[in-house]
Motif scaffolding. Structure first.
Motif, short mmCIF file in Angstrom:
data_model
loop_
_atom_site.label_atom_id
_atom_site.label_comp_id
_atom_site.label_asym_id
_atom_site.label_seq_id
_atom_site.Cartn_x
_atom_site.Cartn_y
_atom_site.Cartn_z
N SER A 28 0.89 -1.20 0.09
CA SER A 28 0.17 0.11 -0.14
C SER A 28 0.78 1.22 -0.18
O SER A 28 2.14 1.26 0.38
N GLY A 29 0.24 2.08 -0.21
CA GLY A 29 0.94 3.60 -0.25
C GLY A 29 1.62 3.80 1.00
O GLY A 29 2.80 4.42 1.13
N ARG A 30 0.94 3.51 2.21
CA ARG A 30 1.62 3.86 3.48
C ARG A 30 3.00 2.93 3.75
O ARG A 30 3.85 3.66 4.30
N GLN A 31 2.85 1.91 3.16
CA GLN A 31 3.93 0.97 3.61
C GLN A 31 5.11 1.40 2.53
O GLN A 31 6.31 1.59 3.07
N ARG A 32 4.59 1.92 1.41
CA ARG A 32 5.73 2.40 0.61
C ARG A 32 6.38 3.45 1.11
O ARG A 32 7.66 3.69 1.09
N LYS A 33 5.63 4.47 1.69
CA LYS A 33 6.37 5.81 2.59
C LYS A 33 7.39 5.38 3.52
O LYS A 33 8.30 5.80 3.57
N LYS A 34 7.02 4.31 4.38
CA LYS A 34 7.74 3.84 5.58
C LYS A 34 8.94 3.45 5.12
O LYS A 34 9.87 3.66 5.59
N ILE A 35 8.99 2.56 3.73
CA ILE A 35 10.28 1.81 3.34
C ILE A 35 10.85 2.96 2.65
O ILE A 35 12.33 3.04 3.06
N GLN A 36 10.30 3.98 2.31
CA GLN A 36 11.28 4.98 1.40
C GLN A 36 11.83 5.97 2.50
O GLN A 36 13.24 6.03 2.49
#
Length: 44
Positions: A28-36
């Motif tokens: 999801s977008g939230r996970q993507r931001k966290k990884i970034q």
């Protein structure tokens, strides 16, 4: 020097995984931001 090389390799691998996941919509977008955030933290 060695540290720069290692972080470059890690960054390259991270970007490859990130792009794959984006294409396959594995996260999801939230996970993507966290990884970034984690990748940028690891670099700087």
């Amino acid at each position: 020097m060695n540290r720069v090389l290692t972080s470059a390799i890690v960054f390259g691998a991270g970007m490859a995984v990130y792009n794959l996941a984006q294409k396959n919509n594995l996260m999801s977008g939230r996970q993507r931001k966290k990884i970034q955030k984690r990748i940028t933290k690891a670099l700087f």
